[in-house]
Write an enzyme that holds these catalytic residues in place. Structure first.
Site, short mmCIF file in Angstrom:
data_model
loop_
_atom_site.label_atom_id
_atom_site.label_comp_id
_atom_site.label_asym_id
_atom_site.label_seq_id
_atom_site.Cartn_x
_atom_site.Cartn_y
_atom_site.Cartn_z
N ARG A 1 0.80 -1.23 0.00
CA ARG A 1 0.00 0.00 0.00
C ARG A 1 0.83 1.28 0.00
O ARG A 1 0.39 2.30 -0.49
CB ARG A 1 -0.94 -0.01 1.21
CG ARG A 1 -2.00 -1.10 1.04
CD ARG A 1 -2.84 -1.25 2.26
NE ARG A 1 -2.09 -1.84 3.37
CZ ARG A 1 -2.57 -1.97 4.60
NH1 ARG A 1 -3.77 -1.55 4.89
NH2 ARG A 1 -1.85 -2.55 5.54
N LYS B 1 0.51 -18.36 6.63
CA LYS B 1 -0.26 -18.54 7.83
C LYS B 1 -0.59 -17.20 8.47
O LYS B 1 0.10 -16.23 8.15
CB LYS B 1 0.48 -19.46 8.80
CG LYS B 1 1.71 -18.80 9.44
CD LYS B 1 2.37 -19.75 10.38
CE LYS B 1 1.73 -19.71 11.74
NZ LYS B 1 2.25 -18.65 12.65
N ASP C 1 3.69 -23.94 5.28
CA ASP C 1 4.03 -24.17 6.68
C ASP C 1 5.54 -24.30 6.67
O ASP C 1 6.08 -25.32 6.24
CB ASP C 1 3.38 -25.46 7.18
CG ASP C 1 3.62 -25.63 8.67
OD1 ASP C 1 4.76 -25.39 9.11
OD2 ASP C 1 2.68 -25.99 9.39
N HIS C 2 6.23 -23.25 7.10
CA HIS C 2 7.67 -23.23 6.83
C HIS C 2 8.42 -24.32 7.58
O HIS C 2 9.53 -24.68 7.21
CB HIS C 2 8.27 -21.83 7.06
CG HIS C 2 8.50 -21.47 8.49
ND1 HIS C 2 7.50 -21.04 9.32
CD2 HIS C 2 9.62 -21.48 9.25
CE1 HIS C 2 8.00 -20.80 10.52
NE2 HIS C 2 9.29 -21.05 10.50
N LYS D 1 12.03 -27.13 6.58
CA LYS D 1 13.28 -27.27 7.33
C LYS D 1 13.91 -28.62 6.98
O LYS D 1 13.21 -29.63 6.87
CB LYS D 1 13.00 -27.16 8.84
CG LYS D 1 12.56 -25.75 9.23
CD LYS D 1 12.54 -25.55 10.71
CE LYS D 1 11.90 -24.24 11.10
NZ LYS D 1 12.82 -23.11 11.16
N GLU E 1 11.45 -21.20 22.28
CA GLU E 1 11.96 -19.94 21.73
C GLU E 1 12.44 -19.06 22.86
O GLU E 1 11.81 -19.02 23.91
CB GLU E 1 10.87 -19.22 20.95
CG GLU E 1 10.45 -19.96 19.71
CD GLU E 1 9.50 -19.15 18.87
OE1 GLU E 1 9.58 -17.92 18.87
OE2 GLU E 1 8.67 -19.78 18.19
N ASP F 1 -0.84 -20.45 17.13
CA ASP F 1 0.29 -19.90 16.37
C ASP F 1 1.25 -20.99 15.91
O ASP F 1 1.81 -20.91 14.83
CB ASP F 1 1.02 -18.88 17.26
CG ASP F 1 2.17 -18.20 16.53
OD1 ASP F 1 1.95 -17.73 15.40
OD2 ASP F 1 3.28 -18.15 17.09
N HIS G 1 2.72 -25.97 12.69
CA HIS G 1 4.06 -26.55 12.67
C HIS G 1 4.16 -27.85 13.47
O HIS G 1 4.69 -28.85 12.98
CB HIS G 1 5.09 -25.57 13.25
CG HIS G 1 5.02 -24.20 12.66
ND1 HIS G 1 4.70 -23.96 11.34
CD2 HIS G 1 5.24 -22.97 13.19
CE1 HIS G 1 4.74 -22.66 11.10
NE2 HIS G 1 5.05 -22.04 12.21
N LYS H 1 7.28 -19.45 24.51
CA LYS H 1 8.07 -18.24 24.29
C LYS H 1 8.84 -17.94 25.58
O LYS H 1 8.42 -18.32 26.67
CB LYS H 1 7.15 -17.04 24.01
CG LYS H 1 6.28 -17.20 22.79
CD LYS H 1 6.97 -16.74 21.53
CE LYS H 1 6.06 -16.82 20.32
NZ LYS H 1 6.76 -16.81 19.06
N LYS I 1 16.55 -21.20 21.97
CA LYS I 1 15.77 -21.54 20.77
C LYS I 1 16.17 -22.93 20.33
O LYS I 1 17.34 -23.18 20.02
CB LYS I 1 16.05 -20.53 19.66
CG LYS I 1 15.27 -20.81 18.39
CD LYS I 1 15.30 -19.61 17.46
CE LYS I 1 14.63 -19.90 16.12
NZ LYS I 1 13.18 -20.09 16.23
C1 BG6 Z 1 5.95 -18.60 13.16
C2 BG6 Z 1 5.25 -18.15 14.39
O1 BG6 Z 1 5.08 -19.34 12.33
O2 BG6 Z 1 7.05 -19.44 13.51
C3 BG6 Z 1 6.20 -17.42 15.34
O3 BG6 Z 1 4.18 -17.29 14.04
C4 BG6 Z 1 7.42 -18.27 15.60
O4 BG6 Z 1 5.57 -17.08 16.56
C5 BG6 Z 1 8.02 -18.78 14.31
O5 BG6 Z 1 8.35 -17.49 16.31
C6 BG6 Z 1 9.14 -19.77 14.58
O6 BG6 Z 1 9.78 -20.10 13.40
P1 BG6 Z 1 11.31 -20.57 13.42
O7 BG6 Z 1 11.57 -20.99 12.02
O8 BG6 Z 1 12.09 -19.38 13.86
O9 BG6 Z 1 11.36 -21.69 14.41
#
Ligand code: BG6
Length: 510
Positions: A58, A165, A194-195, A199, A233, A253, A258, A359, A364
């Site tokens: 935008r 997502k 879904d990333h 991985k 995390e 989330d 995931h 969190k 991590k």
């Molecule tokens: C996202 C969530 O899909 O994945 C976040 O919305 C989260 O809250 C993140 O921090 C974690 O991804 P990765 O790849 O850093 O583990």
């Protein structure tokens, strides 16, 4: 482009070039993940030459301003660093398109721009639309793409959509979004991202299970006692995330998508083939077989939710969840969740799957651990050491991607004493190169038309059915559903430890 496509690097047929249109192009995801992923695919030589990128957003910006902003961030975040020569050939293929997401004229102009780029720069007409905007615009973007006729490709070309997502916030909203998506694009052209599925170790799960003869015979309730999936995390609500997160929470989330995706890869039956539907048919059966908790009491017994209170992470004092920016001071949104899940199938009867996500935990890390039953104790239990723990196969998703197997061994020496030892495989040392970012793999798959690592409509909806039972219980019975607390920088609430102690188990230390 200075790096031509390298056939020898990939097992797939050469993907065709296309124009990638990113909606929400001024956002963090586009700047920190998507464009760096496309850049790194160029560096590695896996990107088909001729790919163009149009950022749709935008704000007013020129092409050059957009490129400069991307350049600045790419220098900081790119996995392979920033090569001036590659960037010089990559950047001229990036364009900016200013429009409101609801403005029909903006899409008409987009169609013209796509045609002009194809005409002037030798494009063929393939389009990949990546919807990375705020979720409230997903519907509008899809509707406008259809109205502008951009959902249909010209002869022998393709038009695909990637949807970021969150894919809905419950079953009803996910069904609605699915309806809108499928009214616009064929399911075969729809890529729900879904990333976690991109991985490296998540992808390796199927290889580990089905390309090695030693695991599959043991992969069932006869030999496996429990399976744990942890995603921890060490961040909280930085960067103004509290606004989104407080409406979502750990369960929606991360677990709905995931963690349930990882669980389905661990628990699925061997697929009949490696086609996208072959794999996804098996994954969805797992999600469908998750035992649903139809009463608040069952939710209470199997799910722990919690919020962090003030503490210290990585040596820094951090506020409690309810004190975070843009979080309601009386919020009932969980920053941590732990579940005991049962899968009602022949293979997994009686095996608990423990899942946790939080969190502001100490570090991590994401890991799946498969805990095998102990051998009969007749031989070694009388030793002073006993048998120290059972076999654990740990699949590390991040960081230090790899796999380790814990075994029991004799301590060298003249007496018989036992100690656990670890056989460790690390991607970085075994293959001598870093794994690509999840978005690199997934973007390339979408360009190549391979939907295996993307969620299908029924998977998303089945996952929401499972999650909705929990959310409904929390909402309807708020008074009897406690919100536990944990100090930021610790491994979660005591109640989550109790959940496993009830079964005689405990969380694996990461
Ligand atoms: C996202 C969530 O899909 O994945 C976040 O919305 C989260 O809250 C993140 O921090 C974690 O991804 P990765 O790849 O850093 O583990």
């Amino acid at each position: 482009m200075s790096n031509p496509f390298r056939e020898d690097l990939v097992s797939r047929t050469r993907p065709e070039a296309c124009t990638v249109v990113i909606f929400g192009a001024t956002g963090d995801l586009a700047h920190r993940k998507l464009v760096p992923a496309l850049y790194n695919l160029t560096v590695s030589g896996e990107m088909p030459p001729g790919v163009k990128i149009i950022g749709f957003a935008r704000r007013e910006k020129t092409d050059q301003e957009f490129r400069d902003g991307l350049d600045e961030i790419n220098r900081k975040v790119s996995r392979t660093g920033h090569d001036e020569e590659v960037w010089k050939s990559f950047a001229p293929n990036i364009f900016y398109h200013q429009s409101e997401f609801t403005d029909a004229d903006g899409y008409r102009r987009l169609a013209e721009k796509l045609d002009a780029i194809d005409r002037d720069r030798g494009g063929k007409g393939n389009r990949l639309f990546y919807i990375a905007s705020a979720p409230e615009f997903f519907d509008d973007i899809l509707t406008q793409l259809k109205a502008a006729g951009l959902n249909h490709a010209k002869d022998s070309c393709w038009s695909r959509v990637i949807v970021e997502k969150p894919f809905g916030t419950d079953l009803a909203t996910a069904q609605h979004l699915n309806q809108v998506v499928n009214d616009t694009f064929h399911e075969k052209d729809t890529y729900r991202i879904d990333h976690y599925l991109g991985k490296e170790t998540a992808q390796n799960l199927m290889v580990l299970r089905f390309a090695n003869a030693i695991f599959e015979p043991l992969w069932n309730s006869r030999y496996i006692e429990q399976i744990q999936i942890t995603c921890s995390e060490n961040l909280g609500m930085e960067g103004g995330r509290g606004g989104y997160y407080d409406k979502s929470g750990a369960l929606r989330d991360m677990v709905q998508n995931h963690l349930l995706q990882l669980l389905s890869l661990v628990a699925m039956e061997p697929p009949t083939d490696l086609s996208a539907d072959g794999v996804r048919d098996e994954k969805v059966k797992v999600i469908r077989s998750l035992r649903k908790w139809d009463t608040p009491e069952k939710v209470l017994k199997n799910v722990v939710r919690a919020q962090y209170v003030k503490g210290s992470v990585d040596g820094k004092t951090v506020p409690g969840y309810r004190e975070e920016d843009r979080v309601d001071p009386e919020s009932m949104t969980e920053s941590y969740v732990a579940l005991r899940i049962m899968i009602d199938t022949w293979r997994w009867s009686g095996v608990p799957f423990y899942i946790r996500m939080g969190k502001q935990l100490p570090k991590k890390a994401s890991e799946i651990s498969v805990h095998f039953k102990s051998p009969p104790g007749v031989l070694f239990n009388a030793l002073p050491t006993g048998v120290p723990g059972g076999n654990v196969l740990a699949i590390r998703i991040q960081p230090d991607e790899g796999i380790s197997l814990r075994m029991v061994s004799k301590i060298p020496g003249t007496s018989l004493r036992l100690e656990p030892v670890k056989m460790d495989f690390q991607y970085s040392t075994s293959f001598g190169k870093a794994s690509p970012e999840a978005y690199e793999r997934l973007l390339l798959d979408a360009i190549a038309g391979d939907a295996t690592l993307f969620a299908r409509r029924d998977e998303v909806e089945e996952a929401w059915k499972f999650i909705d039972c929990i959310v409904h219980a929390w909402q309807q019975q708020e008074t009897i559903m406690p919100m536990a607390e944990y100090v930021a920088g610790t491994w979660g609430p005591k109640e989550a430890d109790d959940l496993l102690h009830e079964d005689g188990n405990s969380w694996r230390r990461l």
